[in-house]
Design an enzyme around this catalytic site. Structure first.
Site, mmCIF file in Angstrom:
data_model
loop_
_atom_site.group_PDB
_atom_site.id
_atom_site.type_symbol
_atom_site.label_atom_id
_atom_site.label_comp_id
_atom_site.label_asym_id
_atom_site.label_seq_id
_atom_site.Cartn_x
_atom_site.Cartn_y
_atom_site.Cartn_z
ATOM 1 N N ARG A 65 -90.972 -31.868 -63.589
ATOM 2 C CA ARG A 65 -89.623 -31.737 -64.164
ATOM 3 C C ARG A 65 -88.779 -32.826 -63.518
ATOM 4 O O ARG A 65 -88.669 -32.898 -62.300
ATOM 5 C CB ARG A 65 -89.062 -30.343 -63.853
ATOM 6 C CG ARG A 65 -87.608 -30.123 -64.250
ATOM 7 C CD ARG A 65 -87.431 -30.264 -65.764
ATOM 8 N NE ARG A 65 -86.129 -29.813 -66.213
ATOM 9 C CZ ARG A 65 -85.005 -30.526 -66.136
ATOM 10 N NH1 ARG A 65 -84.997 -31.721 -65.579
ATOM 11 N NH2 ARG A 65 -83.883 -30.035 -66.606
ATOM 12 N N GLU A 73 -83.301 -29.552 -75.876
ATOM 13 C CA GLU A 73 -84.523 -28.788 -76.116
ATOM 14 C C GLU A 73 -85.112 -29.201 -77.465
ATOM 15 O O GLU A 73 -84.374 -29.565 -78.386
ATOM 16 C CB GLU A 73 -84.214 -27.290 -76.127
ATOM 17 C CG GLU A 73 -83.605 -26.768 -74.848
ATOM 18 C CD GLU A 73 -84.518 -26.931 -73.657
ATOM 19 O OE1 GLU A 73 -85.748 -26.768 -73.796
ATOM 20 O OE2 GLU A 73 -84.004 -27.227 -72.566
ATOM 21 N N ARG A 111 -93.168 -25.982 -61.711
ATOM 22 C CA ARG A 111 -93.247 -27.420 -61.991
ATOM 23 C C ARG A 111 -92.849 -28.174 -60.736
ATOM 24 O O ARG A 111 -91.973 -27.732 -59.987
ATOM 25 C CB ARG A 111 -92.289 -27.802 -63.117
ATOM 26 C CG ARG A 111 -92.619 -27.173 -64.449
ATOM 27 C CD ARG A 111 -91.589 -27.503 -65.487
ATOM 28 N NE ARG A 111 -90.284 -26.958 -65.121
ATOM 29 C CZ ARG A 111 -89.238 -26.895 -65.938
ATOM 30 N NH1 ARG A 111 -89.316 -27.356 -67.163
ATOM 31 N NH2 ARG A 111 -88.085 -26.382 -65.532
#
Length: 182
Positions: A65, A73, A111
């Site tokens: 990330r 998104e 992540r």
């Protein structure tokens, strides 16, 4: 073994394809996880997948990330896909990169949180900010490059670069995820 030497050994092991036979039995992913959670670790890997405008996968290192930025998104339609395409342009699959962690190395989705650097030294996070396809998103204590990213976003906004040329960011990706706007 001194801490610095141990950390260096773990970095080498995490980037290699084999572990020594006498390495702890937790296996390769445990060794990688140890390295990836060290603050300020630098990990080299090759991009294997780009998920959206602020998340990618890097070989055996896993999902990354990008710190300090927030892209639309994919559920936000064409804008999410435009951000995805921009990240693919800046750092295409197959690109060898170096990931630098900050104070907190993982998020709640497991992540790796990082600043991703291209072979020419440019920071992917900053390049996405300059392009106008992301907003700044700061989660302390990860603030090492906060001014760099904020300045790049501010300049993109002033120059109406990328999505700043539209009204898209009237609803930030963060607000969209929280259902505060449509």
């Amino acid at each position: 073994m001194p801490f610095k030497l141990t950390a260096a050994l773990l970095v080498v092991l995490a980037c290699s394809d084999r572990l020594p036979e006498n390495f702890p039995s937790q296996g390769r992913s445990a060794a990688q996880r140890d390295v990836q959670t060290l603050p300020g670790a630098r990990i080299s890997c090759t991009i294997t997948r780009i998920a959206d405008g602020d998340t990618l996968t890097c070989g055996k290192t896993g999902r990354i990330r990008l710190l300090m930025i927030d892209a639309p998104e994919l559920a936000q339609g064409r804008y999410g896909y435009e951000a995805l395409d921009k990240l693919k342009e800046i750092a295409p699959v197959g690109t060898q990169v170096t990931i630098e962690t900050d104070v907190r190395a993982r998020d709640t989705y497991d992540r790796l949180l990082g600043y991703v650097f291209l072979p020419d030294g440019r920071m992917v996070n900053e390049e996405m900010a300059k392009s106008g396809y992301v907003t700044a998103l700061v989660y302390p204590p990860n603030v090492k490059y906060v001014e760099r990213i904020r300045n790049a976003v501010a300049k993109a906004r002033r120059e109406k670069a990328g999505l700043w040329a539209t009204r898209f960011f009237d609803c930030s990706p963060r607000d969209y995820r929280a259902h505060r706007c449509s």
